[in-house]
Every structure is written in structure tokens, then in C-alpha cells.
Motif scaffolding. Structure first.
Motif, mmCIF file in Angstrom:
data_model
loop_
_atom_site.group_PDB
_atom_site.id
_atom_site.type_symbol
_atom_site.label_atom_id
_atom_site.label_comp_id
_atom_site.label_asym_id
_atom_site.label_seq_id
_atom_site.Cartn_x
_atom_site.Cartn_y
_atom_site.Cartn_z
ATOM 1 N N VAL A 164 -48.375 44.689 46.690
ATOM 2 C CA VAL A 164 -49.664 45.337 46.406
ATOM 3 C C VAL A 164 -50.675 44.933 47.472
ATOM 4 C CG1 VAL A 164 -49.377 45.547 43.897
ATOM 5 C CG2 VAL A 164 -50.246 43.406 44.843
ATOM 6 N N GLU A 165 -51.649 45.798 47.683
ATOM 7 C CA GLU A 165 -52.733 45.472 48.616
ATOM 8 C C GLU A 165 -53.665 44.436 47.985
ATOM 9 O OE1 GLU A 165 -53.326 46.497 51.735
ATOM 10 O OE2 GLU A 165 -51.506 47.707 51.821
ATOM 11 N N ASN A 166 -53.924 44.598 46.693
ATOM 12 C CA ASN A 166 -54.848 43.716 45.979
ATOM 13 C C ASN A 166 -54.071 42.799 45.040
ATOM 14 O OD1 ASN A 166 -56.776 42.464 44.476
ATOM 15 N ND2 ASN A 166 -57.727 44.332 43.682
ATOM 16 N N ASP A 169 -53.777 43.070 41.260
ATOM 17 C CA ASP A 169 -52.909 44.064 40.614
ATOM 18 C C ASP A 169 -51.647 43.429 40.032
ATOM 19 O OD1 ASP A 169 -54.764 45.926 41.350
ATOM 20 O OD2 ASP A 169 -53.620 46.723 43.039
ATOM 21 N N ASN A 170 -51.304 42.230 40.504
ATOM 22 C CA ASN A 170 -50.097 41.563 39.994
ATOM 23 C C ASN A 170 -50.398 40.513 38.916
ATOM 24 O OD1 ASN A 170 -48.060 42.914 41.337
ATOM 25 N ND2 ASN A 170 -48.157 41.587 43.144
ATOM 26 N N ARG A 171 -51.666 40.344 38.582
ATOM 27 C CA ARG A 171 -52.013 39.309 37.608
ATOM 28 C C ARG A 171 -51.276 39.528 36.278
ATOM 29 N NH1 ARG A 171 -55.864 35.333 37.458
ATOM 30 N NH2 ARG A 171 -56.997 36.126 39.275
ATOM 31 N N GLN A 172 -51.227 40.782 35.851
ATOM 32 C CA GLN A 172 -50.577 41.073 34.569
ATOM 33 C C GLN A 172 -49.074 40.770 34.614
ATOM 34 O OE1 GLN A 172 -52.214 41.652 31.816
ATOM 35 N NE2 GLN A 172 -50.302 41.652 30.659
ATOM 36 N N ILE A 173 -48.448 41.008 35.766
ATOM 37 C CA ILE A 173 -47.022 40.695 35.930
ATOM 38 C C ILE A 173 -46.798 39.198 35.719
ATOM 39 C CG2 ILE A 173 -45.095 40.637 37.600
ATOM 40 C CD1 ILE A 173 -45.778 43.488 36.923
ATOM 41 N N PHE A 174 -47.640 38.382 36.355
ATOM 42 C CA PHE A 174 -47.497 36.926 36.238
ATOM 43 C C PHE A 174 -47.761 36.467 34.798
ATOM 44 C CE2 PHE A 174 -49.019 37.084 40.878
ATOM 45 C CZ PHE A 174 -47.726 37.228 41.341
ATOM 46 N N ARG A 175 -48.733 37.121 34.159
ATOM 47 C CA ARG A 175 -49.022 36.773 32.756
ATOM 48 C C ARG A 175 -47.818 37.048 31.865
ATOM 49 N NH1 ARG A 175 -55.280 38.749 32.039
ATOM 50 N NH2 ARG A 175 -56.081 36.922 33.096
ATOM 51 N N GLU A 176 -47.164 38.171 32.128
ATOM 52 C CA GLU A 176 -46.008 38.538 31.296
ATOM 53 C C GLU A 176 -44.864 37.543 31.468
ATOM 54 O OE1 GLU A 176 -44.748 42.698 31.193
ATOM 55 O OE2 GLU A 176 -46.797 43.263 31.754
ATOM 56 N N LEU A 177 -44.646 37.090 32.702
ATOM 57 C CA LEU A 177 -43.567 36.117 32.918
ATOM 58 C C LEU A 177 -43.907 34.794 32.231
ATOM 59 C CD1 LEU A 177 -40.807 36.072 34.441
ATOM 60 C CD2 LEU A 177 -41.946 34.637 36.126
ATOM 61 N N SER A 198 -41.255 30.363 38.981
ATOM 62 C CA SER A 198 -41.271 30.664 40.407
ATOM 63 C C SER A 198 -41.850 32.061 40.585
ATOM 64 C CB SER A 198 -39.847 30.588 40.971
ATOM 65 O OG SER A 198 -39.795 31.053 42.296
ATOM 66 N N MET A 199 -43.131 32.105 40.897
ATOM 67 C CA MET A 199 -43.782 33.413 41.073
ATOM 68 C C MET A 199 -44.956 33.260 42.018
ATOM 69 S SD MET A 199 -45.441 33.866 37.238
ATOM 70 C CE MET A 199 -46.908 32.940 36.733
ATOM 71 N N GLY A 200 -45.150 34.297 42.827
ATOM 72 C CA GLY A 200 -46.199 34.279 43.826
ATOM 73 C C GLY A 200 -45.628 34.118 45.222
ATOM 74 N N MET A 201 -46.045 35.014 46.121
ATOM 75 C CA MET A 201 -45.613 34.978 47.507
ATOM 76 C C MET A 201 -46.864 35.029 48.396
ATOM 77 S SD MET A 201 -42.306 37.398 46.752
ATOM 78 C CE MET A 201 -41.934 37.878 48.413
ATOM 79 N N THR A 202 -46.681 35.194 49.688
ATOM 80 C CA THR A 202 -47.811 35.095 50.615
ATOM 81 C C THR A 202 -49.022 35.911 50.159
ATOM 82 O OG1 THR A 202 -46.452 34.568 52.549
ATOM 83 C CG2 THR A 202 -48.579 35.590 52.978
ATOM 84 N N GLY A 203 -48.798 37.120 49.682
ATOM 85 C CA GLY A 203 -49.917 38.006 49.355
ATOM 86 C C GLY A 203 -50.620 37.706 48.048
ATOM 87 N N ASP A 204 -49.970 36.984 47.136
ATOM 88 C CA ASP A 204 -50.557 36.871 45.793
ATOM 89 C C ASP A 204 -50.373 35.500 45.137
ATOM 90 O OD1 ASP A 204 -47.840 36.901 45.144
ATOM 91 O OD2 ASP A 204 -47.855 38.984 44.465
#
Length: 230
Positions: A164-166, A169-177, A198-204
Motif C-alpha cells: 500500500v502507499e499509505n 491502510d494496513n492497520r486493520q490487517i495487523f489488528r486482525e492478526l 511477525s508483521m510489518g515490512m519496510t513500508g509499514d
């Protein structure tokens, strides 16, 4: 340059932790060194990196003996069952277990080396067709099956969030995990712990840390853009 990049990433992790009153020591930084030459890994090592993530079995095999023995090698890419035997004595953790058959293969190879291999279950939270991983609904049934395996240590969950650019936009994905890991912990399945997310890469990764990540996988942020020619 790599030392400065590492320092910046560590500072960003600290800031993300402070924002949600977490202890930065809870977050492990995995330096994603796929496609990078040994010289660059040595630079990162000299700057304090000790956990390296590789996408391909061949790269772990090529680099393992050329770098210091106190490095932890994490297999973070898709793992084929017929290749498990090559890293069963080398991988400190396998992040990408996404099927019973793969878990069985790791169990068999770990037994040969008389070791217990720490693994994470890969969850495709966003259900992207282009990605590997289980649906969230498939995770608990798999855990209940593999909890009897004597040579696996299920340490938690892993996801690769959408590009994702922002990062918000992935906050909800991390919350679900994170929620899934809490639900699994509540089930008290034998031999299953949820100590690692284990979640999160360079962009987020900063957003991921705010949402409970204990392990971030950062490649470009440390080593610069990838070189796909190799």
C-alpha cells in the motif's frame, strides 16, 4: 550507509513503541537480506544486526558458512517441502508454514537433527490471491493437528500485508492478526504459544509495531532497493 539505515530503523521502532507505551526490547528486527551479497550482510552484522531473513533456501545455504556463527537465519519466504532438508539444521525460525504437509516435512527433518524447530504459521489475512498463507479460519484447525508434533515449536503467526502507499491502510490487517493470536492463546492448545507476531515490512513496520508486532522484516529500509539481476 547500512549502519545509518539500521540506526534509523531502530529509532523508528523505538518511536512506534513509545507511541503505544510498549518496550522496544519486545520487537526483534529481522534484516531481510535476500538477493544481497555477503559483504552487505557483514556491514549490517558489524552494525549490530544478528537476525537475517532470507526468501530462498539456496541463499541461506550459500551464506551460512561465510558469516559469523551467532547469526540467526530466518526463512521468511515460501518453503517447498522437498527443500526443508537443506535448512533443517540451519534455520533459527521458519516464518512461512502454511500447510499440514509442510509442517509434516519440517517435523520429519527436525527429528533427523534431533532438534525442535521454531515455526510461525503464515496467515493471508487480506486473502490476496497472489500470496501464500492460510485464511484466518483455517489456522486453529491446523494448530490443533500439529500441536502433537514433537519437533516443532509453534511460536506465533506471520503475515505479509498488501503493498500500500499509505501504511495506515494496513492497520486493520495487523489488528486482525493480533486478534487471532489472542483467540488462539485463549484456546490453550498444547505446545502452541503465541509469543511472536511477525508483521510489518519496510513500508509499514511502524504501524505494525503499534498494533503489536514483535518481529518486523525490513529489507529495503536497511539495504536499499533490491537488485533483481541475481
Amino acid at each position: 550507509m547500512i549502519a545509518e539505515n539500521l540506526e534509523q530503523v531502530r529509532n523508528n521502532i523505538k518511536e512506534a513503541c513509545m507511541a503505544v507505551e510498549r518496550d522496544p526490547s519486545e520487537v526483534t528486527l529481522v534484516a531481510v537480506s535476500k538477493t544481497k551479497p555477503v559483504e552487505m550482510l557483514k556491514e549490517a552484522y558489524d552494525a549490530g544486526a544478528r537476525v537475517f531473513g532470507e526468501n530462498k533456501v539456496q541463499e541461506i545455504m550459500d551464506k551460512y558458512d561465510r558469516l559469523p556463527g551467532d547469526i540467526q537465519w530466518h526463512m521468511i519466504g515460501h518453503l517447498q517441502r522437498n527443500k526443508v532438508k537443506y535448512i533443517a539444521d540451519k534455520a533459527a525460525m521458519i516464518h512461512s508454514v502454511d500447510s499440514l504437509r509442510l509442517a509434516e516435512a519440517i517435523e520429519q527433518e527436525a527429528a533427523k537433527h534431533q532438534r525442535r524447530i521454531p515455526i510461525l504459521i503464515e496467515v493471508n489475512v487480506a486473502e490476496e490471491e497472489s500470496k501464500f498463507g492460510l485464511k484466518t479460519s483455517e489456522v486453529i484447525p491446523l494448530l490443533e493437528t500439529i500441536s502433537e508434533f514433537e519437533h516443532l515449536e509453534v511460536k506465533g503467526l506471520m503475515t505479509i500485508a498488501p503493498y500500500v502507499e499509505n501504511p495506515e491502510d494496513n492497520r486493520q490487517i495487523f489488528r486482525e492478526l493480533k486478534k487471532l493470536s489472542v483467540d488462539i492463546t485463549a484456546k490453550n492448545i498444547n505446545n502452541i504459544t503465541m509469543s511472536v507476531l511477525s508483521m510489518g515490512m519496510t513500508g509499514d513496520y511502524q504501524v505494525a509495531v503499534q498494533e503489536g508486532s514483535t518481529m518486523v522484516r525490513v529489507g529495503t529500509g536497511i539495504f536499499g532497493e533490491r537488485d533483481y539481476k541475481h
